[in-house]
Scaffold this motif. Structure first.
Motif, PDB file in Angstrom:
ATOM      1  N   SER A  23       0.822  -1.218   0.000  1.00 21.33           N
ATOM      2  CA  SER A  23       0.000   0.000   0.000  1.00 21.33           C
ATOM      3  C   SER A  23       0.849   1.258   0.000  1.00 21.33           C
ATOM      4  O   SER A  23       0.560   2.221  -0.719  1.00 21.33           O
ATOM      5  CB  SER A  23      -0.939   0.020   1.209  1.00 21.33           C
ATOM      6  N   GLU A  24       1.908   1.267   0.806  1.00 21.34           N
ATOM      7  CA  GLU A  24       2.757   2.459   0.891  1.00 21.34           C
ATOM      8  C   GLU A  24       3.521   2.689  -0.409  1.00 21.34           C
ATOM      9  O   GLU A  24       3.610   3.819  -0.893  1.00 21.34           O
ATOM     10  CB  GLU A  24       3.716   2.363   2.073  1.00 21.34           C
ATOM     11  N   LEU A  25       4.089   1.634  -0.998  1.00 23.03           N
ATOM     12  CA  LEU A  25       4.790   1.805  -2.271  1.00 23.03           C
ATOM     13  C   LEU A  25       3.804   2.211  -3.362  1.00 23.03           C
ATOM     14  O   LEU A  25       4.120   3.056  -4.209  1.00 23.03           O
ATOM     15  CB  LEU A  25       5.551   0.537  -2.673  1.00 23.03           C
ATOM     16  N   SER A  26       2.609   1.668  -3.325  1.00 17.56           N
ATOM     17  CA  SER A  26       1.569   2.047  -4.276  1.00 17.56           C
ATOM     18  C   SER A  26       1.257   3.542  -4.150  1.00 17.56           C
ATOM     19  O   SER A  26       1.178   4.258  -5.149  1.00 17.56           O
ATOM     20  CB  SER A  26       0.313   1.213  -4.031  1.00 17.56           C
ATOM     21  N   ARG A  27       1.111   4.015  -2.929  1.00 13.32           N
ATOM     22  CA  ARG A  27       0.816   5.430  -2.690  1.00 13.32           C
ATOM     23  C   ARG A  27       1.953   6.314  -3.177  1.00 13.32           C
ATOM     24  O   ARG A  27       1.743   7.289  -3.894  1.00 13.32           O
ATOM     25  CB  ARG A  27       0.575   5.679  -1.198  1.00 13.32           C
ATOM     26  N   ARG A  28       3.195   5.955  -2.827  1.00  7.48           N
ATOM     27  CA  ARG A  28       4.358   6.776  -3.194  1.00  7.48           C
ATOM     28  C   ARG A  28       4.592   6.820  -4.703  1.00  7.48           C
ATOM     29  O   ARG A  28       5.020   7.828  -5.242  1.00  7.48           O
ATOM     30  CB  ARG A  28       5.625   6.247  -2.519  1.00  7.48           C
ATOM     31  N   SER A  29       4.332   5.712  -5.376  1.00  8.88           N
ATOM     32  CA  SER A  29       4.612   5.616  -6.816  1.00  8.88           C
ATOM     33  C   SER A  29       3.421   5.985  -7.686  1.00  8.88           C
ATOM     34  O   SER A  29       3.575   6.191  -8.888  1.00  8.88           O
ATOM     35  CB  SER A  29       5.051   4.195  -7.169  1.00  8.88           C
ATOM     36  N   ARG A  30       2.237   6.023  -7.081  1.00  5.71           N
ATOM     37  CA  ARG A  30       0.981   6.227  -7.813  1.00  5.71           C
ATOM     38  C   ARG A  30       0.721   5.098  -8.805  1.00  5.71           C
ATOM     39  O   ARG A  30       0.137   5.282  -9.868  1.00  5.71           O
ATOM     40  CB  ARG A  30       0.943   7.593  -8.485  1.00  5.71           C
ATOM     41  N   VAL A  31       1.211   3.902  -8.458  1.00  8.30           N
ATOM     42  CA  VAL A  31       0.933   2.684  -9.213  1.00  8.30           C
ATOM     43  C   VAL A  31      -0.091   1.917  -8.391  1.00  8.30           C
ATOM     44  O   VAL A  31       0.097   1.732  -7.186  1.00  8.30           O
ATOM     45  CB  VAL A  31       2.215   1.838  -9.417  1.00  8.30           C
ATOM     46  N   GLY A  32      -1.169   1.461  -9.011  1.00  8.43           N
ATOM     47  CA  GLY A  32      -2.225   0.758  -8.289  1.00  8.43           C
ATOM     48  C   GLY A  32      -1.688  -0.435  -7.506  1.00  8.43           C
ATOM     49  O   GLY A  32      -0.779  -1.139  -7.960  1.00  8.43           O
ATOM     50  N   LYS A  33      -2.291  -0.672  -6.337  1.00  6.52           N
ATOM     51  CA  LYS A  33      -1.854  -1.776  -5.477  1.00  6.52           C
ATOM     52  C   LYS A  33      -2.005  -3.117  -6.188  1.00  6.52           C
ATOM     53  O   LYS A  33      -1.150  -3.993  -6.083  1.00  6.52           O
ATOM     54  CB  LYS A  33      -2.659  -1.757  -4.177  1.00  6.52           C
ATOM     55  N   GLY A  34      -3.087  -3.290  -6.938  1.00 10.37           N
ATOM     56  CA  GLY A  34      -3.285  -4.531  -7.698  1.00 10.37           C
ATOM     57  C   GLY A  34      -2.215  -4.716  -8.765  1.00 10.37           C
ATOM     58  O   GLY A  34      -1.690  -5.817  -8.954  1.00 10.37           O
ATOM     59  N   THR A  35      -1.886  -3.636  -9.458  1.00 11.62           N
ATOM     60  CA  THR A  35      -0.825  -3.689 -10.472  1.00 11.62           C
ATOM     61  C   THR A  35       0.499  -4.055  -9.825  1.00 11.62           C
ATOM     62  O   THR A  35       1.236  -4.920 -10.315  1.00 11.62           O
ATOM     63  CB  THR A  35      -0.707  -2.327 -11.197  1.00 11.62           C
ATOM     64  N   GLU A  40       4.901  -7.847  -8.728  1.00 10.25           N
ATOM     65  CA  GLU A  40       5.737  -8.592  -7.788  1.00 10.25           C
ATOM     66  C   GLU A  40       5.582 -10.104  -7.944  1.00 10.25           C
ATOM     67  O   GLU A  40       6.519 -10.848  -7.717  1.00 10.25           O
ATOM     68  CB  GLU A  40       5.443  -8.176  -6.349  1.00 10.25           C
ATOM     69  N   SER A  41       4.406 -10.539  -8.337  1.00  7.62           N
ATOM     70  CA  SER A  41       4.189 -11.982  -8.515  1.00  7.62           C
ATOM     71  C   SER A  41       4.667 -12.463  -9.892  1.00  7.62           C
ATOM     72  O   SER A  41       4.636 -13.665 -10.165  1.00  7.62           O
ATOM     73  CB  SER A  41       2.721 -12.332  -8.306  1.00  7.62           C
ATOM     74  N   GLY A  42       5.065 -11.521 -10.755  1.00  6.78           N
ATOM     75  CA  GLY A  42       5.568 -11.891 -12.078  1.00  6.78           C
ATOM     76  C   GLY A  42       4.479 -12.193 -13.087  1.00  6.78           C
ATOM     77  O   GLY A  42       4.755 -12.729 -14.152  1.00  6.78           O
ATOM     78  N   THR A  43       3.234 -11.823 -12.774  1.00  6.05           N
ATOM     79  CA  THR A  43       2.127 -12.131 -13.678  1.00  6.05           C
ATOM     80  C   THR A  43       1.712 -10.952 -14.547  1.00  6.05           C
ATOM     81  O   THR A  43       0.820 -11.086 -15.372  1.00  6.05           O
ATOM     82  CB  THR A  43       0.893 -12.620 -12.890  1.00  6.05           C
ATOM     83  N   ARG A  44       2.349  -9.819 -14.375  1.00  5.10           N
ATOM     84  CA  ARG A  44       2.009  -8.639 -15.171  1.00  5.10           C
ATOM     85  C   ARG A  44       3.253  -8.169 -15.922  1.00  5.10           C
ATOM     86  O   ARG A  44       4.348  -8.150 -15.383  1.00  5.10           O
ATOM     87  CB  ARG A  44       1.477  -7.518 -14.285  1.00  5.10           C
ATOM     88  N   ASN A  45       3.051  -7.753 -17.158  1.00  4.21           N
ATOM     89  CA  ASN A  45       4.133  -7.241 -17.988  1.00  4.21           C
ATOM     90  C   ASN A  45       4.450  -5.806 -17.555  1.00  4.21           C
ATOM     91  O   ASN A  45       3.584  -4.944 -17.607  1.00  4.21           O
ATOM     92  CB  ASN A  45       3.707  -7.275 -19.455  1.00  4.21           C
ATOM     93  N   PRO A  46       5.692  -5.535 -17.132  1.00  2.00           N
ATOM     94  CA  PRO A  46       6.023  -4.178 -16.681  1.00  2.00           C
ATOM     95  C   PRO A  46       6.238  -3.231 -17.850  1.00  2.00           C
ATOM     96  O   PRO A  46       6.824  -3.608 -18.856  1.00  2.00           O
ATOM     97  CB  PRO A  46       7.329  -4.379 -15.905  1.00  2.00           C
ATOM     98  N   THR A  47       5.744  -2.003 -17.721  1.00  2.00           N
ATOM     99  CA  THR A  47       6.024  -0.976 -18.725  1.00  2.00           C
ATOM    100  C   THR A  47       7.146  -0.087 -18.205  1.00  2.00           C
ATOM    101  O   THR A  47       7.399  -0.017 -16.996  1.00  2.00           O
ATOM    102  CB  THR A  47       4.797  -0.090 -19.018  1.00  2.00           C
ATOM    103  N   LEU A  48       7.791   0.605 -19.112  1.00  2.00           N
ATOM    104  CA  LEU A  48       8.874   1.504 -18.750  1.00  2.00           C
ATOM    105  C   LEU A  48       8.390   2.574 -17.778  1.00  2.00           C
ATOM    106  O   LEU A  48       9.044   2.849 -16.765  1.00  2.00           O
ATOM    107  CB  LEU A  48       9.447   2.144 -20.026  1.00  2.00           C
ATOM    108  N   GLU A  49       7.240   3.158 -18.043  1.00  2.00           N
ATOM    109  CA  GLU A  49       6.714   4.212 -17.172  1.00  2.00           C
ATOM    110  C   GLU A  49       6.448   3.691 -15.768  1.00  2.00           C
ATOM    111  O   GLU A  49       6.778   4.347 -14.769  1.00  2.00           O
ATOM    112  CB  GLU A  49       5.420   4.806 -17.755  1.00  2.00           C
ATOM    113  N   THR A  50       5.847   2.507 -15.664  1.00  2.00           N
ATOM    114  CA  THR A  50       5.536   1.933 -14.353  1.00  2.00           C
ATOM    115  C   THR A  50       6.804   1.605 -13.580  1.00  2.00           C
ATOM    116  O   THR A  50       6.914   1.908 -12.380  1.00  2.00           O
ATOM    117  CB  THR A  50       4.672   0.661 -14.511  1.00  2.00           C
TER     118      THR A  50
END
Length: 184
Positions: A23-35, A40-50
């Motif tokens: 939650s804290e990293l999500s808040r600081r980065s403005r990246v959704g907690k689900g994303t 972190e689980s390796g199930t989502r393709n990371p974008t450069l911006e993220t």
């Protein structure tokens, strides 16, 4: 392991080393907690911006989430990390660290007609682009620099900045120099 799993493992380890919750990293980065959880689980393709948003929130250069630290005399990674954004594709070629800064070297492509808006990176970060082919428009949105083949541009990257290729694809080498992070 593939890029997604490697990046996920590194993100989780870096977040935990800084004693941050999802939650804290999500808040600081403005990246959704689900994303963030999927990354972190390796199930989502990371974008450069993220990845830049997360690295900046952790106070680290992008290479910290793209590659494991290597000993000074260690071998280069077998497959360089390649990540794409809305206009830019970057391949990490080298990470050099001394007592003052980390310098990441990327081979970059900027897609014709596209513009990528990048948020501010870690305070004290600077970028330099050496253009190999095409014409790039880069730097702060209100003070862009234009560079063609054989030319370079330099700007502060601790403020919002853009990458554009108005007249065709651009190929170049990008140097990103960030101060060494304090703490874990």
């Amino acid at each position: 392991m593939g890029l997604n799993e490697d990046v996920g493992r590194r993100l989780r380890a870096l977040r935990r080393a800084r004693d941050l919750s999802l939650s804290e990293l999500s808040r600081r980065s403005r990246v959704g907690k689900g994303t963030l959880s999927e990354l972190e689980s390796g199930t989502r393709n990371p974008t450069l911006e993220t990845l830049y948003a997360l690295a900046t929130a952790l106070g680290l250069p992008l290479s910290a989430v793209l590659s494991d630290p290597l000993p000074a005399d260690g071998p280069a990674p077998q497959t360089p990390a390649r990540v794409s954004g809305s206009a830019v594709t970057a391949v990490l070629l080298e990470r050099y660290e001394d007592e003052d800064a980390v310098t990441d070297v990327f081979r970059v492509s900027i897609r014709a007609g596209a513009v990528q808006e990048s948020e501010a990176h870690v305070p004290g970060t600077h970028e330099s682009l050496m253009v190999l082919t095409g014409t790039a428009v880069v730097g702060p949105p209100d003070d862009t620099r234009t560079a063609g083949p054989g030319a370079s541009a330099h700007w502060r990257a601790d403020a919002p900045h853009v990458y554009g290729a108005p007249d065709g694809d651009v190929e170049g080498v990008l140097f990103v120099r960030s101060p060494v992070a304090e703490g874990p």
